[in-house]
Design a protein around this motif. Structure first.
Motif, PDB file in Angstrom:
ATOM      1  N   ALA A  31       0.810  -1.222   0.000  1.00  0.00           N
ATOM      2  CA  ALA A  31       0.000   0.000   0.000  1.00  0.00           C
ATOM      3  C   ALA A  31       0.844   1.272   0.000  1.00  0.00           C
ATOM      4  O   ALA A  31       0.552   2.213  -0.731  1.00  0.00           O
ATOM      5  CB  ALA A  31      -0.952  -0.008   1.184  1.00  0.00           C
ATOM      6  N   GLY A  32       1.885   1.321   0.798  1.00  0.00           N
ATOM      7  CA  GLY A  32       2.681   2.534   0.910  1.00  0.00           C
ATOM      8  C   GLY A  32       3.992   2.501   0.162  1.00  0.00           C
ATOM      9  O   GLY A  32       4.862   3.329   0.404  1.00  0.00           O
ATOM     10  N   LEU A  33       4.157   1.549  -0.734  1.00  0.00           N
ATOM     11  CA  LEU A  33       5.426   1.375  -1.446  1.00  0.00           C
ATOM     12  C   LEU A  33       5.714   2.581  -2.338  1.00  0.00           C
ATOM     13  O   LEU A  33       4.867   3.004  -3.117  1.00  0.00           O
ATOM     14  CB  LEU A  33       5.355   0.102  -2.298  1.00  0.00           C
ATOM     15  CG  LEU A  33       6.630  -0.322  -3.008  1.00  0.00           C
ATOM     16  CD1 LEU A  33       7.695  -0.717  -1.993  1.00  0.00           C
ATOM     17  CD2 LEU A  33       6.339  -1.487  -3.939  1.00  0.00           C
ATOM     18  N   ILE A  38      12.174   2.254  -1.996  1.00  0.00           N
ATOM     19  CA  ILE A  38      12.901   1.199  -2.707  1.00  0.00           C
ATOM     20  C   ILE A  38      14.361   1.606  -2.894  1.00  0.00           C
ATOM     21  O   ILE A  38      15.275   0.810  -2.646  1.00  0.00           O
ATOM     22  CB  ILE A  38      12.235   0.880  -4.056  1.00  0.00           C
ATOM     23  CG1 ILE A  38      10.849   0.275  -3.841  1.00  0.00           C
ATOM     24  CG2 ILE A  38      13.115  -0.046  -4.896  1.00  0.00           C
ATOM     25  CD1 ILE A  38      10.000   0.173  -5.101  1.00  0.00           C
ATOM     26  N   ALA A  39      14.577   2.837  -3.314  1.00  0.00           N
ATOM     27  CA  ALA A  39      15.943   3.334  -3.516  1.00  0.00           C
ATOM     28  C   ALA A  39      16.729   3.307  -2.210  1.00  0.00           C
ATOM     29  O   ALA A  39      17.880   2.857  -2.181  1.00  0.00           O
ATOM     30  CB  ALA A  39      15.906   4.742  -4.091  1.00  0.00           C
ATOM     31  N   ASP A  40      16.107   3.782  -1.137  1.00  0.00           N
ATOM     32  CA  ASP A  40      16.783   3.800   0.157  1.00  0.00           C
ATOM     33  C   ASP A  40      17.152   2.391   0.618  1.00  0.00           C
ATOM     34  O   ASP A  40      18.279   2.143   1.040  1.00  0.00           O
ATOM     35  CB  ASP A  40      15.908   4.480   1.213  1.00  0.00           C
ATOM     36  CG  ASP A  40      15.769   5.974   0.993  1.00  0.00           C
ATOM     37  OD1 ASP A  40      16.546   6.549   0.203  1.00  0.00           O
ATOM     38  OD2 ASP A  40      14.854   6.577   1.608  1.00  0.00           O
ATOM     39  N   LYS A  41      16.203   1.471   0.545  1.00  0.00           N
ATOM     40  CA  LYS A  41      16.458   0.086   0.990  1.00  0.00           C
ATOM     41  C   LYS A  41      17.446  -0.630   0.071  1.00  0.00           C
ATOM     42  O   LYS A  41      18.208  -1.476   0.518  1.00  0.00           O
ATOM     43  CB  LYS A  41      15.163  -0.718   1.045  1.00  0.00           C
ATOM     44  CG  LYS A  41      14.206  -0.302   2.120  1.00  0.00           C
ATOM     45  CD  LYS A  41      14.579  -0.908   3.443  1.00  0.00           C
ATOM     46  CE  LYS A  41      13.475  -0.584   4.445  1.00  0.00           C
ATOM     47  NZ  LYS A  41      13.805  -0.979   5.774  1.00  0.00           N
ATOM     48  N   GLY A  42      17.420  -0.284  -1.208  1.00  0.00           N
ATOM     49  CA  GLY A  42      18.306  -0.938  -2.169  1.00  0.00           C
ATOM     50  C   GLY A  42      19.675  -0.298  -2.271  1.00  0.00           C
ATOM     51  O   GLY A  42      20.576  -0.841  -2.917  1.00  0.00           O
ATOM     52  N   GLY A  43      19.840   0.874  -1.659  1.00  0.00           N
ATOM     53  CA  GLY A  43      21.129   1.555  -1.713  1.00  0.00           C
ATOM     54  C   GLY A  43      21.444   2.133  -3.079  1.00  0.00           C
ATOM     55  O   GLY A  43      22.608   2.197  -3.484  1.00  0.00           O
ATOM     56  N   LYS A  56       7.002   1.906 -10.114  1.00  0.00           N
ATOM     57  CA  LYS A  56       7.087   0.886  -9.069  1.00  0.00           C
ATOM     58  C   LYS A  56       6.306  -0.372  -9.449  1.00  0.00           C
ATOM     59  O   LYS A  56       6.674  -1.477  -9.039  1.00  0.00           O
ATOM     60  CB  LYS A  56       6.636   1.428  -7.721  1.00  0.00           C
ATOM     61  CG  LYS A  56       5.174   1.763  -7.628  1.00  0.00           C
ATOM     62  CD  LYS A  56       4.825   2.326  -6.274  1.00  0.00           C
ATOM     63  CE  LYS A  56       3.346   2.667  -6.216  1.00  0.00           C
ATOM     64  NZ  LYS A  56       2.988   3.295  -4.962  1.00  0.00           N
ATOM     65  N   GLU A  57       5.263  -0.219 -10.241  1.00  0.00           N
ATOM     66  CA  GLU A  57       4.510  -1.398 -10.684  1.00  0.00           C
ATOM     67  C   GLU A  57       5.372  -2.307 -11.551  1.00  0.00           C
ATOM     68  O   GLU A  57       5.278  -3.531 -11.460  1.00  0.00           O
ATOM     69  CB  GLU A  57       3.243  -0.968 -11.438  1.00  0.00           C
ATOM     70  CG  GLU A  57       2.182  -0.347 -10.559  1.00  0.00           C
ATOM     71  CD  GLU A  57       2.419   1.126 -10.205  1.00  0.00           C
ATOM     72  OE1 GLU A  57       3.328   1.762 -10.795  1.00  0.00           O
ATOM     73  OE2 GLU A  57       1.719   1.636  -9.321  1.00  0.00           O
ATOM     74  N   ALA A  58       6.236  -1.713 -12.360  1.00  0.00           N
ATOM     75  CA  ALA A  58       7.161  -2.507 -13.182  1.00  0.00           C
ATOM     76  C   ALA A  58       8.161  -3.255 -12.306  1.00  0.00           C
ATOM     77  O   ALA A  58       8.568  -4.373 -12.628  1.00  0.00           O
ATOM     78  CB  ALA A  58       7.880  -1.606 -14.179  1.00  0.00           C
ATOM     79  N   ILE A  59       8.544  -2.650 -11.193  1.00  0.00           N
ATOM     80  CA  ILE A  59       9.453  -3.315 -10.255  1.00  0.00           C
ATOM     81  C   ILE A  59       8.752  -4.517  -9.633  1.00  0.00           C
ATOM     82  O   ILE A  59       9.323  -5.606  -9.552  1.00  0.00           O
ATOM     83  CB  ILE A  59       9.930  -2.337  -9.167  1.00  0.00           C
ATOM     84  CG1 ILE A  59      10.748  -1.209  -9.791  1.00  0.00           C
ATOM     85  CG2 ILE A  59      10.739  -3.063  -8.095  1.00  0.00           C
ATOM     86  CD1 ILE A  59      11.047  -0.057  -8.846  1.00  0.00           C
ATOM     87  N   VAL A  60       7.516  -4.328  -9.214  1.00  0.00           N
ATOM     88  CA  VAL A  60       6.752  -5.428  -8.620  1.00  0.00           C
ATOM     89  C   VAL A  60       6.543  -6.532  -9.651  1.00  0.00           C
ATOM     90  O   VAL A  60       6.682  -7.717  -9.325  1.00  0.00           O
ATOM     91  CB  VAL A  60       5.409  -4.914  -8.045  1.00  0.00           C
ATOM     92  CG1 VAL A  60       4.529  -6.067  -7.592  1.00  0.00           C
ATOM     93  CG2 VAL A  60       5.670  -3.950  -6.891  1.00  0.00           C
TER      94      VAL A  60
END
Length: 85
Positions: A31-33, A38-43, A56-60
């Protein structure tokens, strides 16, 4: 149009993006993605995300595709052994 990773460094960036997305989904759900999360968590930078993904839908979608590919590989690997039992 996002580009396809060709070099190992590019593939590592895509892997980091997907790993970051997976970690975000695991902790916060879909819901809050956001691409920032994503950038922060992925570095990686948000700009790097958009080099390889439209949104982000393409990432999912890429996560789902990778999951299916992993399951297929597992089934292919284990099928001969399972058929013997």
């Amino acid at each position: 149009m996002p580009r396809k990773p060709q070099q190992s460094r590019s593939r590592a960036t895509v892997d980091a993006i997907l790993e970051g997305a997976l970690r975000c989904i695991g902790t916060s759900g879909m819901a809050g993605l956001t691409t920032k999360q994503i950038a922060d968590k992925g570095g990686v930078s948000v700009g790097s995300i958009y080099e390889y993904f439209d949104n982000k839908e393409a990432i999912v979608d890429a996560l789902y595709q990778r999951f299916v590919e992993d399951i297929v590989k597992m089934i292919q690997r284990d099928t001969p052994q399972l058929l013997l039992h």
